[in-house]
Scaffold this motif. Structure first.
Motif, PDB file in Angstrom:
ATOM      1  N   ASP A 165      -2.080   3.402   6.190  1.00  0.00           N
ATOM      2  CA  ASP A 165      -1.928   2.375   5.178  1.00  0.00           C
ATOM      3  C   ASP A 165      -1.106   1.081   5.676  1.00  0.00           C
ATOM      4  OD1 ASP A 165      -0.584   1.272   2.802  1.00  0.00           O
ATOM      5  OD2 ASP A 165       1.226   2.724   2.796  1.00  0.00           O
ATOM      6  N   SER A 166      -2.371  -0.096   5.441  1.00  0.00           N
ATOM      7  CA  SER A 166      -2.135  -0.794   5.811  1.00  0.00           C
ATOM      8  C   SER A 166      -2.838  -2.090   5.316  1.00  0.00           C
ATOM      9  CB  SER A 166      -2.645  -0.873   7.806  1.00  0.00           C
ATOM     10  OG  SER A 166      -2.195  -2.359   8.638  1.00  0.00           O
ATOM     11  N   SER A 167      -3.271  -3.392   6.100  1.00  0.00           N
ATOM     12  CA  SER A 167      -3.872  -4.162   5.584  1.00  0.00           C
ATOM     13  C   SER A 167      -4.336  -5.198   5.985  1.00  0.00           C
ATOM     14  CB  SER A 167      -2.446  -4.961   5.010  1.00  0.00           C
ATOM     15  OG  SER A 167      -1.235  -5.605   5.481  1.00  0.00           O
ATOM     16  N   LEU A 171      -6.406  -2.327   8.391  1.00  0.00           N
ATOM     17  CA  LEU A 171      -6.935  -1.327   7.476  1.00  0.00           C
ATOM     18  C   LEU A 171      -8.754  -1.494   8.246  1.00  0.00           C
ATOM     19  CD1 LEU A 171      -6.621   0.424   4.841  1.00  0.00           C
ATOM     20  CD2 LEU A 171      -7.196  -2.154   4.002  1.00  0.00           C
ATOM     21  N   PRO A 185      -4.719   1.459   0.013  1.00  0.00           N
ATOM     22  CA  PRO A 185      -5.183   0.351   0.169  1.00  0.00           C
ATOM     23  C   PRO A 185      -4.166   0.301  -1.513  1.00  0.00           C
ATOM     24  CG  PRO A 185      -7.391   1.345  -0.294  1.00  0.00           C
ATOM     25  CD  PRO A 185      -6.597   2.400   0.171  1.00  0.00           C
ATOM     26  N   SER A 186      -3.291  -0.790  -1.591  1.00  0.00           N
ATOM     27  CA  SER A 186      -2.843  -1.253  -2.595  1.00  0.00           C
ATOM     28  C   SER A 186      -4.422  -2.342  -3.202  1.00  0.00           C
ATOM     29  CB  SER A 186      -2.103  -2.598  -2.277  1.00  0.00           C
ATOM     30  OG  SER A 186      -2.195  -3.795  -2.279  1.00  0.00           O
ATOM     31  N   GLU A 189      -4.615  -5.171  -1.228  1.00  0.00           N
ATOM     32  CA  GLU A 189      -5.334  -4.848   0.024  1.00  0.00           C
ATOM     33  C   GLU A 189      -6.839  -4.263   0.055  1.00  0.00           C
ATOM     34  OE1 GLU A 189      -0.918  -3.364   2.455  1.00  0.00           O
ATOM     35  OE2 GLU A 189      -2.813  -2.305   1.024  1.00  0.00           O
ATOM     36  N   LEU A 190      -7.221  -3.921  -0.786  1.00  0.00           N
ATOM     37  CA  LEU A 190      -9.090  -3.148  -1.041  1.00  0.00           C
ATOM     38  C   LEU A 190      -9.984  -4.498  -1.803  1.00  0.00           C
ATOM     39  CD1 LEU A 190     -10.647  -1.119  -0.819  1.00  0.00           C
ATOM     40  CD2 LEU A 190     -10.346  -0.829  -3.800  1.00  0.00           C
ATOM     41  N   LEU A 193     -10.252  -6.354   1.980  1.00  0.00           N
ATOM     42  CA  LEU A 193     -11.115  -5.878   2.888  1.00  0.00           C
ATOM     43  C   LEU A 193     -12.693  -5.541   2.399  1.00  0.00           C
ATOM     44  CD1 LEU A 193     -11.829  -3.146   4.593  1.00  0.00           C
ATOM     45  CD2 LEU A 193     -11.261  -1.517   2.623  1.00  0.00           C
ATOM     46  N   VAL A 222      -5.779   4.254  -3.791  1.00  0.00           N
ATOM     47  CA  VAL A 222      -5.544   2.774  -4.328  1.00  0.00           C
ATOM     48  C   VAL A 222      -4.555   2.566  -5.386  1.00  0.00           C
ATOM     49  CG1 VAL A 222      -6.999   0.319  -5.090  1.00  0.00           C
ATOM     50  CG2 VAL A 222      -7.736   1.921  -4.463  1.00  0.00           C
TER      51      VAL A 222
END
Length: 310
Positions: A165-167, A171, A185-186, A189-190, A193, A222
């Protein structure tokens, strides 16, 4: 009962205040203050232990604030492995404005980590005894973008599944190695990415399935705030709406979600049911004020509601 180890490269001392109204320039007297040990992995460990599991926290800690963080972890009776650093552990603040109900959050980037320090961290993790390794949180300055990828490779050699769980670079670098068990990911964050807007459920599901299809992660959860959450695994997708509750704070919601989901997985639950348990925990955290995380009674009560959603 299986055990987890959590890794927090950029922990915090989380300070929470309440004020009647936020003004510029003027001194504002707070109504209350709270101090908690924080950072992704530490928060995951706190909730996991509350639920009845066993967790060991690995984290970087330094300076006078590092000693304070150590003391806060001891107050929570968390089993811990401290990796010493020269820099000062960061302090993050959340301020609740009572008049509006709005919360203001201030999060510093964290201390610079020397090469010898992050390398020592990996060395300690070679001996970690756990059934799952949970790497959660941002990369502090100085840590290479592929650090989580190195961790995934290290754990793969020991047959220990990694939950990520990172960003941003953390990530991306973790997924680039491939073979992650679960990534959370939130939606923000997705989007970062993939570089896409992901404005509807189908596009979110498509982006999550790409991660699965590439072999980067077996499961992708997500979190999308008030729009619920989506789970993508090989051959199946599940989207569930958010639980209708009064939101008090967003602090620790994602960490609570992840911790409860991994806890349920460690009990042998089906991934879909574990996902539902995670949604309940995220909602339970949102119900709590900014200085607290999800509580087991709230999680189990809300899970009954999530479980009834078709």
């Amino acid at each position: 009962m299986m055990s987890i180890a959590t890794l927090t490269l950029n922990p915090t001392i989380d300070v929470a205040y309440e004020v009647d109204h936020v003004f510029h320039t003027r001194k504002m007297r707070t109504k209350s203050e709270f101090y908690e040990p924080g950072g992704g992995g530490i928060n995951v460990a706190r909730v996991f232990v509350r639920l009845g599991g066993n967790a060991r926290s690995y984290y970087l800690s330094g300076g006078a604030t590092g000693h304070a963080l150590d003391g806060l972890l001891d107050l929570h009776q968390l089993v811990r492995n401290r990796i010493p650093i020269k820099g000062h552990t960061r302090v993050a603040a959340a301020v609740l404005e009572r008049e509006s109900g709005k919360e203001y959050r201030f999060v510093p980037p964290g201390p610079f980590i020397e090469p010898g320090e992050w390398q020592q961290c990996l060395k300690q993790l070679e001996d970690a005894q756990c059934d799952y390794m949970v790497a959660s949180g941002s990369l502090p300055p100085g840590v290479p973008d592929d650090f989580y990828g190195r961790l995934v490779a290290l754990m793969a050699r020991r047959n220990i599944p990694v939950v990520l769980d990172s960003s941003g670079p953390g990530l991306r670098g973790g997924l680039a190695e491939g073979g992650v068990f679960l990534v959370k990911p939130s939606i923000g964050e997705l989007r970062q990415l993939t570089g896409r807007d992901l404005l509807d459920q189908d596009s979110v599901a498509g982006a999550a399935m790409e991660i699965v299809d590439k072999g980067q992660a077996a499961h992708v959860a997500v979190t999308m705030g008030h729009e619920g959450a989506l789970l993508a695994s090989a051959g199946r997708q599940l989207h569930l709406p958010a639980v209708g509750i009064e939101a008090k704070s967003a602090v620790g919601a994602g960490d609570s979600f992840l911790s409860a989901m991994v806890f349920a997985i460690s009990l042998g639950w089906d991934i879909s049911d574990a996902f539902r348990f995670g949604i309940a925990a995220g909602a339970a955290a949102v119900m709590s004020p900014g200085h607290d995380l999800a509580r087991p009674d709230d999680i189990r009560q809300l899970y009954e509601r999530v479980a009834q959603i078709p």
